[in-house]
Design an enzyme around this catalytic site. Structure first.
Site, PDB file in Angstrom:
ATOM      1  N   GLU A  75      30.960  43.738 112.659  1.00 17.92           N
ATOM      2  CA  GLU A  75      32.143  43.118 113.257  1.00 17.92           C
ATOM      3  C   GLU A  75      32.819  44.141 114.160  1.00 17.92           C
ATOM      4  O   GLU A  75      33.200  45.229 113.715  1.00 17.92           O
ATOM      5  CB  GLU A  75      33.133  42.611 112.203  1.00 17.92           C
ATOM      6  CG  GLU A  75      34.333  41.926 112.865  1.00 17.92           C
ATOM      7  CD  GLU A  75      35.200  41.123 111.914  1.00 17.92           C
ATOM      8  OE1 GLU A  75      36.279  40.673 112.348  1.00 17.92           O
ATOM      9  OE2 GLU A  75      34.812  40.950 110.730  1.00 17.92           O
ATOM     10  N   ASP A 127      35.968  53.435 118.504  1.00 18.82           N
ATOM     11  CA  ASP A 127      35.273  52.526 119.417  1.00 18.82           C
ATOM     12  C   ASP A 127      33.914  52.118 118.841  1.00 18.82           C
ATOM     13  O   ASP A 127      33.121  52.969 118.434  1.00 18.82           O
ATOM     14  CB  ASP A 127      35.086  53.231 120.762  1.00 18.82           C
ATOM     15  CG  ASP A 127      34.694  52.297 121.888  1.00 18.82           C
ATOM     16  OD1 ASP A 127      33.934  51.342 121.635  1.00 18.82           O
ATOM     17  OD2 ASP A 127      35.142  52.520 123.023  1.00 18.82           O
ATOM     18  N   ASP A 149      40.704  41.822 122.900  1.00 18.81           N
ATOM     19  CA  ASP A 149      41.744  41.922 123.926  1.00 18.81           C
ATOM     20  C   ASP A 149      41.252  41.226 125.193  1.00 18.81           C
ATOM     21  O   ASP A 149      40.199  41.571 125.720  1.00 18.81           O
ATOM     22  CB  ASP A 149      42.035  43.398 124.209  1.00 18.81           C
ATOM     23  CG  ASP A 149      43.307  43.597 125.019  1.00 18.81           C
ATOM     24  OD1 ASP A 149      43.538  42.805 125.952  1.00 18.81           O
ATOM     25  OD2 ASP A 149      44.058  44.536 124.727  1.00 18.81           O
ATOM     26  N   THR A 223      42.136  33.755 109.988  1.00 18.09           N
ATOM     27  CA  THR A 223      43.018  34.867 109.636  1.00 18.09           C
ATOM     28  C   THR A 223      44.452  34.563 110.053  1.00 18.09           C
ATOM     29  O   THR A 223      44.732  33.610 110.775  1.00 18.09           O
ATOM     30  CB  THR A 223      42.561  36.153 110.337  1.00 18.09           C
ATOM     31  OG1 THR A 223      42.703  35.986 111.757  1.00 18.09           O
ATOM     32  CG2 THR A 223      41.108  36.461 110.008  1.00 18.09           C
ATOM     33  N   ARG A 224      45.356  35.426 109.607  1.00 22.35           N
ATOM     34  CA  ARG A 224      46.757  35.267 109.996  1.00 22.35           C
ATOM     35  C   ARG A 224      46.928  35.424 111.499  1.00 22.35           C
ATOM     36  O   ARG A 224      47.777  34.768 112.108  1.00 22.35           O
ATOM     37  CB  ARG A 224      47.623  36.287 109.251  1.00 22.35           C
ATOM     38  CG  ARG A 224      47.820  35.975 107.770  1.00 22.35           C
ATOM     39  CD  ARG A 224      48.600  37.069 107.085  1.00 22.35           C
ATOM     40  NE  ARG A 224      47.854  38.326 107.062  1.00 22.35           N
ATOM     41  CZ  ARG A 224      48.349  39.469 106.598  1.00 22.35           C
ATOM     42  NH1 ARG A 224      49.587  39.514 106.119  1.00 22.35           N
ATOM     43  NH2 ARG A 224      47.611  40.567 106.587  1.00 22.35           N
ATOM     44  N   TYR A 225      46.128  36.295 112.117  1.00 15.42           N
ATOM     45  CA  TYR A 225      46.208  36.462 113.568  1.00 15.42           C
ATOM     46  C   TYR A 225      45.861  35.156 114.268  1.00 15.42           C
ATOM     47  O   TYR A 225      46.551  34.735 115.206  1.00 15.42           O
ATOM     48  CB  TYR A 225      45.261  37.574 114.026  1.00 15.42           C
ATOM     49  CG  TYR A 225      45.259  37.757 115.530  1.00 15.42           C
ATOM     50  CD1 TYR A 225      46.180  38.603 116.148  1.00 15.42           C
ATOM     51  CD2 TYR A 225      44.350  37.080 116.340  1.00 15.42           C
ATOM     52  CE1 TYR A 225      46.197  38.756 117.524  1.00 15.42           C
ATOM     53  CE2 TYR A 225      44.363  37.220 117.716  1.00 15.42           C
ATOM     54  CZ  TYR A 225      45.289  38.072 118.300  1.00 15.42           C
ATOM     55  OH  TYR A 225      45.299  38.210 119.669  1.00 15.42           O
ATOM     56  N   GLU A 226      44.795  34.504 113.843  1.00 11.15           N
ATOM     57  CA  GLU A 226      44.389  33.244 114.464  1.00 11.15           C
ATOM     58  C   GLU A 226      45.472  32.190 114.316  1.00 11.15           C
ATOM     59  O   GLU A 226      45.712  31.393 115.234  1.00 11.15           O
ATOM     60  CB  GLU A 226      43.082  32.755 113.852  1.00 11.15           C
ATOM     61  CG  GLU A 226      42.555  31.466 114.469  1.00 11.15           C
ATOM     62  CD  GLU A 226      41.225  31.030 113.890  1.00 11.15           C
ATOM     63  OE1 GLU A 226      40.894  29.829 113.986  1.00 11.15           O
ATOM     64  OE2 GLU A 226      40.500  31.890 113.331  1.00 11.15           O
TER      65      GLU A 226
END
Length: 243
Positions: A75, A127, A149, A223-226
């Site tokens: 991932e 990275d 991003d 996820t919470r971000y989504e």
């Protein structure tokens, strides 16, 4: 975060993405708010146990990280680690390699690994491209890039993680039948990605149900971000298979 100008006494100490003539940085800040004490402690206790070997020291063999693993997933940019931890819990026999340069996200992932007692997770706090270049051909069963991003401005598009070169590198890493999954909630980045994956030799598109790219794969974890819905579209799911 502003990059430090290159000077003779600091250039060699910087990661490859920040060096002159190195690959362009594809992510933003690497730290925000102070890391909580408990999570900070995990950098000293847990992280050394589950860190991906330093890619600067030579090739990385997934089998050496988890000899009993039946497969290996990568991932790229795991955010807070919720998705990575969920997939690790659901697939305990699969080695889960996660790369994330945002230190607060790494701290969160360490907490998820500890709380879930996850033995199949290995983390790289930098990275992903360095790890990718150190992995052998046909060594991964899946590559996942979720909500990277978007770099909206046209002059910044060259910083998007998914470029022709990245797509070719992912193809090199995938086993025959291996899958790359890309998810974004920005429509123009979905179009950008689809265009590049379609022209990458060795990949074929996996159509979702009814050819609707808004249909999540059956094992997708929200996820919470989504849930924040920060983009300009519902999440778009793009999957390709190595042929």
């Amino acid at each position: 975060m502003t990059d430090t100008p290159d000077t003779p006494d600091n250039t060699n100490d910087r990661p490859d993405w920040a060096k002159p003539n190195g690959p362009l940085r594809s992510f933003g800040r690497i730290k925000s708010r102070p890391i909580k004490n408990r999570q900070a402690a995990l950098f000293d206790t847990l992280m050394p146990q589950i860190a991906v070997p330093d890619p600067k020291l030579g090739p990385i063999d997934p089998k050496a990280m988890m000899p009993e693993a039946t497969g290996a997933w990568l991932e790229i940019g795991f955010g807070g680690g919720e998705h990575l931890a969920h997939q690790a819990a659901q697939n305990p026999d699969t080695l889960m390699i996660g790369c994330e340069p945002f230190l607060n996200g790494v701290a969160s992932a360490l907490r998820h690994v500890e709380e879930g007692d996850l033995k199949n997770v290995r983390l790289h706090a930098d990275d992903a491209r360095a790890v990718m270049s150190a992995l052998p051909d046909a060594s991964l069963d899946r590559v996942m890039i979720l909500f990277p991003d978007p770099w909206h401005k046209a002059r910044h598009n060259k910083r998007r993680f998914l470029q022709d070169e990245t797509a070719q590198e992912i193809t090199r890493l995938l086993k025959p039948g291996g899958v790359v999954r890309f998810v974004t909630d920005w429509f123009d980045y979905a179009e950008w990605t689809l265009e590049r994956l379609l022209r990458t030799e060795g990949l074929e598109r996996i159509e979702t149900e009814g050819q609707d790219w808004f249909v999540p794969p059956s094992d997708h974890f929200v996820t919470r971000y989504e849930e924040k819905k920060l983009g300009d579209t519902d999440p778009i799911f793009i999957q390709f298979r190595r042929v």
